[in-house]
Scaffold this motif. Structure first.
Motif, PDB file in Angstrom:
ATOM      1  N   GLY A   1     -58.812   6.176 -17.193  1.00 11.91           N
ATOM      2  CA  GLY A   1     -59.063   6.751 -15.880  1.00 11.91           C
ATOM      3  C   GLY A   1     -57.815   7.251 -15.202  1.00 11.91           C
ATOM      4  O   GLY A   1     -57.711   7.206 -13.972  1.00 11.91           O
ATOM      5  N   GLY A   2     -56.854   7.700 -15.992  1.00 16.62           N
ATOM      6  CA  GLY A   2     -55.619   8.212 -15.428  1.00 16.62           C
ATOM      7  C   GLY A   2     -54.608   7.129 -15.064  1.00 16.62           C
ATOM      8  O   GLY A   2     -53.519   7.429 -14.599  1.00 16.62           O
ATOM      9  N   ARG A   3     -54.968   5.867 -15.302  1.00 17.79           N
ATOM     10  CA  ARG A   3     -54.057   4.764 -14.999  1.00 17.79           C
ATOM     11  C   ARG A   3     -53.506   4.167 -16.280  1.00 17.79           C
ATOM     12  O   ARG A   3     -54.173   4.136 -17.310  1.00 17.79           O
ATOM     13  CB  ARG A   3     -54.775   3.682 -14.189  1.00 17.79           C
ATOM     14  N   GLU A   4     -52.262   3.691 -16.220  1.00 15.69           N
ATOM     15  CA  GLU A   4     -51.626   3.077 -17.376  1.00 15.69           C
ATOM     16  C   GLU A   4     -51.613   1.561 -17.225  1.00 15.69           C
ATOM     17  O   GLU A   4     -51.338   1.032 -16.136  1.00 15.69           O
ATOM     18  CB  GLU A   4     -50.197   3.603 -17.536  1.00 15.69           C
ATOM     19  N   PHE A   5     -51.915   0.855 -18.327  1.00 12.31           N
ATOM     20  CA  PHE A   5     -51.945  -0.601 -18.315  1.00 12.31           C
ATOM     21  C   PHE A   5     -51.078  -1.126 -19.452  1.00 12.31           C
ATOM     22  O   PHE A   5     -51.271  -0.773 -20.616  1.00 12.31           O
ATOM     23  CB  PHE A   5     -53.377  -1.112 -18.492  1.00 12.31           C
ATOM     24  N   SER A   6     -50.127  -1.964 -19.104  1.00 11.41           N
ATOM     25  CA  SER A   6     -49.271  -2.595 -20.094  1.00 11.41           C
ATOM     26  C   SER A   6     -50.007  -3.794 -20.683  1.00 11.41           C
ATOM     27  O   SER A   6     -50.449  -4.680 -19.957  1.00 11.41           O
ATOM     28  CB  SER A   6     -47.955  -3.045 -19.455  1.00 11.41           C
ATOM     29  N   CYS A   7     -50.171  -3.823 -22.028  1.00  9.61           N
ATOM     30  CA  CYS A   7     -50.970  -4.866 -22.673  1.00  9.61           C
ATOM     31  C   CYS A   7     -50.206  -5.498 -23.834  1.00  9.61           C
ATOM     32  O   CYS A   7     -49.118  -5.053 -24.201  1.00  9.61           O
ATOM     33  CB  CYS A   7     -52.286  -4.285 -23.195  1.00  9.61           C
ATOM     34  N   HIS A   8     -50.820  -6.538 -24.401  1.00 12.27           N
ATOM     35  CA  HIS A   8     -50.233  -7.245 -25.536  1.00 12.27           C
ATOM     36  C   HIS A   8     -51.130  -7.068 -26.763  1.00 12.27           C
ATOM     37  O   HIS A   8     -52.328  -7.353 -26.720  1.00 12.27           O
ATOM     38  CB  HIS A   8     -50.082  -8.732 -25.214  1.00 12.27           C
ATOM     39  N   LYS A   9     -50.544  -6.578 -27.856  1.00 14.14           N
ATOM     40  CA  LYS A   9     -51.314  -6.332 -29.078  1.00 14.14           C
ATOM     41  C   LYS A   9     -52.026  -7.593 -29.560  1.00 14.14           C
ATOM     42  O   LYS A   9     -53.177  -7.539 -30.005  1.00 14.14           O
ATOM     43  CB  LYS A   9     -50.388  -5.811 -30.176  1.00 14.14           C
ATOM     44  N   LEU A  10     -51.347  -8.726 -29.490  1.00 13.71           N
ATOM     45  CA  LEU A  10     -51.918  -9.964 -30.001  1.00 13.71           C
ATOM     46  C   LEU A  10     -53.198 -10.333 -29.259  1.00 13.71           C
ATOM     47  O   LEU A  10     -54.205 -10.695 -29.878  1.00 13.71           O
ATOM     48  CB  LEU A  10     -50.900 -11.104 -29.867  1.00 13.71           C
ATOM     49  N   LEU A  11     -53.181 -10.196 -27.935  1.00 17.26           N
ATOM     50  CA  LEU A  11     -54.356 -10.544 -27.150  1.00 17.26           C
ATOM     51  C   LEU A  11     -55.492  -9.556 -27.398  1.00 17.26           C
ATOM     52  O   LEU A  11     -56.656  -9.949 -27.523  1.00 17.26           O
ATOM     53  CB  LEU A  11     -54.006 -10.575 -25.660  1.00 17.26           C
ATOM     54  N   LEU A  12     -55.168  -8.273 -27.465  1.00 17.05           N
ATOM     55  CA  LEU A  12     -56.199  -7.259 -27.694  1.00 17.05           C
ATOM     56  C   LEU A  12     -56.867  -7.450 -29.052  1.00 17.05           C
ATOM     57  O   LEU A  12     -58.095  -7.417 -29.171  1.00 17.05           O
ATOM     58  CB  LEU A  12     -55.591  -5.858 -27.602  1.00 17.05           C
ATOM     59  N   SER A  13     -56.076  -7.657 -30.091  1.00 22.81           N
ATOM     60  CA  SER A  13     -56.624  -7.784 -31.437  1.00 22.81           C
ATOM     61  C   SER A  13     -57.409  -9.084 -31.612  1.00 22.81           C
ATOM     62  O   SER A  13     -58.350  -9.140 -32.408  1.00 22.81           O
ATOM     63  CB  SER A  13     -55.505  -7.714 -32.476  1.00 22.81           C
ATOM     64  N   SER A  14     -57.038 -10.128 -30.866  1.00 25.60           N
ATOM     65  CA  SER A  14     -57.759 -11.396 -31.001  1.00 25.60           C
ATOM     66  C   SER A  14     -59.119 -11.364 -30.320  1.00 25.60           C
ATOM     67  O   SER A  14     -59.990 -12.170 -30.641  1.00 25.60           O
ATOM     68  CB  SER A  14     -56.923 -12.540 -30.399  1.00 25.60           C
ATOM     69  N   GLN A  15     -59.327 -10.410 -29.398  1.00 25.38           N
ATOM     70  CA  GLN A  15     -60.572 -10.353 -28.647  1.00 25.38           C
ATOM     71  C   GLN A  15     -61.484  -9.204 -29.049  1.00 25.38           C
ATOM     72  O   GLN A  15     -62.626  -9.153 -28.644  1.00 25.38           O
ATOM     73  CB  GLN A  15     -60.271 -10.230 -27.145  1.00 25.38           C
TER      74      GLN A  15
END
Length: 219
Positions: free
Chosen positions: A198-212
């Motif tokens: 939606g035009g916004r940037e979010f800083s994330c963690h690969k480990l958390l994303l891949s685990s969920q």
């Protein structure tokens, strides 16, 4: 804090599902910091000990809170069942509760219920305190549920599952809120992947994303 036990509230239970009809008069006459007490029995593993639990419901919220929510606390008198804290066996608890709408026909689903606590409460939390707050920060706003009454009664539904804790456990030192607060200590710069939505940037963690998510895991 003062309490009010509703003598006219009735409890119907089926396995791990409980439902109380609370007179609207009892609900509305309480002030901030006052609570209703609802009791139920449930067996806990591994030995099937039957425990009398109490739900403390604060219809007007807790004293001193800026955001007024209906608060719910789960507790039991551990001294009545165990000689000391170390005797409390390791078991997991999952709970969900809701104030039923008059038009609601679906059974309560623990994955969809408003105001839920589904992160697996471990019995070790009761070694520190005899009570545990359910759904902190996710509850109904004060004065937002009174129109859900049917014939002068509010229906409060509660679902609870207990099961043996896995043999391997991470050390549990605090509540869900502590867990959330620890995550809050991370700065956005600490993320190792950037998501754009939606035009916004979010800083994330690969480990958390891949685990969920199997989608992120496959990337």
């Amino acid at each position: 804090m003062s309490s009010l036990s509703s003598p006219t509230a009735t409890c119907a239970s089926s396995s791990n599902m409980f439902s109380w009809k609370i007179p609207l008069e009892d609900w509305t006459k309480l002030s901030e910091g006052q609570h209703l007490c609802l009791e139920f029995e449930s067996m806990v593993p591994p030995d099937g000990k039957k425990i009398l639990w109490t739900l403390r419901i604060y219809p007007k919220g807790i004293l001193g809170e800026e955001r007024k929510n209906v608060q719910v606390c789960l507790e039991f008198e551990k001294d009545d069942y165990y000689d000391n804290d170390e005797d409390i066996p390791p078991f997991q608890i999952e709970t969900a509760h809701r104030i039923r709408k008059s038009c609601e026909t679906r059974p309560m689903d623990m994955s969809l219920s408003k105001c839920q606590s589904l992160w697996g409460i471990h019995s070790s939390v009761f070694k520190e305190s005899s009570c545990y707050w359910l759904g902190e920060g996710e509850s109904y706003l004060v004065n937002s549920v009174e129109d859900r009454d049917v014939d002068g009664f509010i229906t409060f539904e509660f679902k609870m599952k207990t099961y043996v804790a896995p043999k391997l456990q991470l050390t549990f030192t605090g509540s869900k809120q502590e867990f959330v607060n620890n995550f809050g200590k991370f700065h956005q710069e600490a993320g190792d992947v950037m998501m754009v939505c939606g035009g916004r940037e979010f800083s994330c963690h690969k480990l958390l994303l891949s685990s969920q998510s199997p989608v992120f895991k496959a990337m």
